[in-house]
Motif scaffolding. Structure first.
Motif: not given
Ligand SMILES: Cc1cc2nc3c(=O)[nH]c(=O)nc-3n(C[C@H](O)[C@H](O)[C@H](O)COP(=O)(O)OP(=O)(O)OC[C@H]3O[C@@H](n4cnc5c(N)ncnc54)[C@H](O)[C@@H]3O)c2cc1C
Length: 513
Positions: A47, A51, A70-71, A76, A80, A83, A137, A161, A315, A325, A327-329
């Motif tokens: 992914g 993160t 990355e899938k 993307k 979105r 913050g 994002q 994966v 996540d 806001g 989750g990403l943080n």
């Molecule tokens: C409406 C909305 C508003 C938000 N606003 C905020 C905000 O203001 N501030 C904040 O901090 N957070 C916010 N978030 C949360 C934030 O978007 C997520 O917490 C963040 O994207 C998590 O990052 P990540 O890298 O852990 O996971 P993801 O962003 O989900 O990335 C996971 C990656 O893994 C890839 N993947 C999936 N399965 C596989 C696989 N089997 N093999 C290889 N790759 C794979 C996916 O394609 C993706 O690119 C918001 C969420 C929503 C829904």
């Protein structure tokens, strides 16, 4: 391929610097036995969201051979706006990324985030970066991915994966097309529906979605004044509703859905119109959508962040509603906590159990975030009871200490890891203070430890290959010396060399030769 797990290694791995990075795209190998593929990578990350990209960059600071799978074939596209909160901005400053990121975002005051209760930022927040940065994002993801690649990480898109096996020496990862790759560790940064977590068999207890919200960008057919007037009235009762201008005639539209779906399909424009009419009495003439999406409020936390050589972050380890806001943080901060520890394990200098401090420190932080989002969701309810609690909390937030406590939670600057007995600063992050050479965070770009010594008497001795030393009697600190971990958290406070040596061993392993 089924996942199989070896017992957790009881001692540190030894560094394997003699391996050659091969021709990765062509690499194929049986999963086990004498024909097992060579350990071409130290770490495979599933992914390349925020993160995964942050983790890849952190590992590369320590010369760890990283492959990110990355899938998605393309970055993307839906925008979105997220913050970046204070602690994340501090991390960016610690790695020299802040200026680059600031160019793409808009600074806002760091107040009003708890359940969207409109209060100003508390006075005197303890940070040199005490603001919120609104930023799309996809931009964050691109900047972090570019940073990781600049540092030497390999990113392969269109690679999902699909399975893995682990043994005493490493992990064999199988892609959806059957290709097999081998690394010493695998980290699942593959989002809330994480394949890695599911294959690992790690429980993900919590609550399913109870509410769903439609979110999208589209044009409107009425003047702004009409929207402003309608909005003010509706938000009296519906906190999960807004229409905000996004620029060039496009509006960001958020409206509660009629029920909870499986979210397999995106909503239609008609869904938005119906819900707008039901709640606002008009659909504001919405048309020409750019993208339409929906999100739920499921709240879940992985039972474990590590099983042997496989770890979870972002996540993949925790999901919760987007209130505040966070989750990403949270995910980027997980990566920052894990990166140097996993690198230490791979480079062979990690003290016993250092890697396990990742879960010990980050699991409780996620637990707290989940709880504060649960509380915020209640405060956004239209029921009379929660609305009364909201009114009461709104009053209480006029007390600066209450407001500060809540904002420090959301912005993650209030975190204190449990490093044992000691002064309050122990286990907390140190703010970016002025030092003789400029800013403290400017000295942390390489992701190493740092001893900041106001006494000018101490030394990092045999740890100088992992820990930098700065003598600065004028540093703005009310303690004699601090030892900072690569993530900027205070690992030791004092002025005694022997005591310091003990703590250097605790966090940075045995001294060199
Ligand atoms: C409406 C909305 C508003 C938000 N606003 C905020 C905000 O203001 N501030 C904040 O901090 N957070 C916010 N978030 C949360 C934030 O978007 C997520 O917490 C963040 O994207 C998590 O990052 P990540 O890298 O852990 O996971 P993801 O962003 O989900 O990335 C996971 C990656 O893994 C890839 N993947 C999936 N399965 C596989 C696989 N089997 N093999 C290889 N790759 C794979 C996916 O394609 C993706 O690119 C918001 C969420 C929503 C829904």
């Amino acid at each position: 391929m089924h996942s199989q797990f070896a017992a957790e290694p009881s001692s540190n791995d030894t560094a394997e610097r003699d391996l050659t990075v091969g021709d990765v795209p062509g690499l194929r190998s049986p999963a086990s036995g004498a024909d097992r593929a060579p350990l071409v990578f130290d770490v495979i990350i599933a992914g390349c969201g925020p993160t995964g990209a942050m983790l890849a960059a952190e590992l590369r600071l320590h010369d760890v051979r990283v492959l990110v799978l990355e899938k998605g074939t393309e970055p993307k596209s839906f925008v979105r706006i997220v913050g970046l909160h204070i602690r994340s901005l501090e991390l960016m400053a610690m790695r020299g990324l802040l200026e680059r990121i600031l160019e793409h975002g808009r600074r806002r005051p760091a107040g009003g985030f708890f359940a969207a209760i409109p209060k100003p930022a508390p006075k005197g927040l303890d940070s040199a970066h005490a603001y919120l940065l609104g930023i799309p994002q996809p931009v964050i993801e691109r900047l972090l991915e570019e940073h990781a690649i600049e540092l030497g990480a390999q990113v392969r898109r269109g690679c999902a994966v699909a399975g893995f096996e682990q043994d005493d020496e490493g992990v064999t990862v199988e892609l959806a097309d059957g290709e097999r790759l081998r690394s010493r560790y695998l980290v699942g940064c593959d989002g809330g529906r994480s394949t890695v977590r599911k294959l690992l068999g790690v429980g993900f207890p919590g609550e399913p979605s109870r509410t769903e919200t439609l979110m999208g960008e589209m044009e409107v057919g009425v003047p702004q004044e009409e929207i402003t007037a309608g909005m003010a009235e509706i938000r009296e009762t519906h906190q999960r509703f807004w229409l905000r201008p996004f620029g060039e005639g496009v509006y960001s539209v958020v409206v509660p859905a009629a029920g909870v779906s499986d979210r397999a399909e995106p909503p239609t424009l008609e869904d938005f119109k119906q819900r707008l009419r039901a709640i606002a009495g008009t659909d504001f003439g919405v048309h020409s959508p750019r993208w339409l999406s929906r999100f739920g409020d499921a709240t879940r936390l992985a039972e474990r962040y590590r099983v042997g050589r496989v770890l979870l972050a972002g996540d993949a380890a925790h999901i919760h509603p987007p209130t505040g806001g966070q989750g990403l943080n949270l995910g980027v901060q997980d990566a920052f906590n894990l990166g140097w520890k996993l690198a230490a394990q791979i480079r062979g200098w990690a003290p016993e159990a250092l890697l396990d401090t990742y879960q010990a420190e980050r699991h409780p932080v996620a637990e707290e975030v989940l709880d504060n989002t649960r509380a915020q969701m209640e405060l956004l309810s239209t029921e009379p009871g929660p609305r009364a609690v909201r009114r009461l909390l709104t009053e209480l937030m006029d007390f600066d200490e209450v407001n500060r406590h809540l904002i420090e939670k959301i912005t993650a600057i209030g975190i204190r890891y449990d490093f044992g007995e000691g002064p309050d600063l122990l286990g907390r992050r140190l703010r970016d203070i002025d030092v003789e050479q400029g800013h403290l965070y400017g000295l942390l770009h390489r992701g190493r430890g740092l001893l900041l010594d106001r006494t000018e008497r101490l030394t990092v001795g045999g740890w100088s290959d992992r820990v930098d030393y700065l003598a600065d009697p004028a540093a703005v600190l009310d303690v004699p010396c601090v030892l900072l971990r690569p993530d900027g958290h205070v690992a030791w406070i004092g002025d005694d060399q022997q005591d310091l040596d003990g703590h250097l061993s605790r966090w940075f392993g045995e001294p060199a030769g």
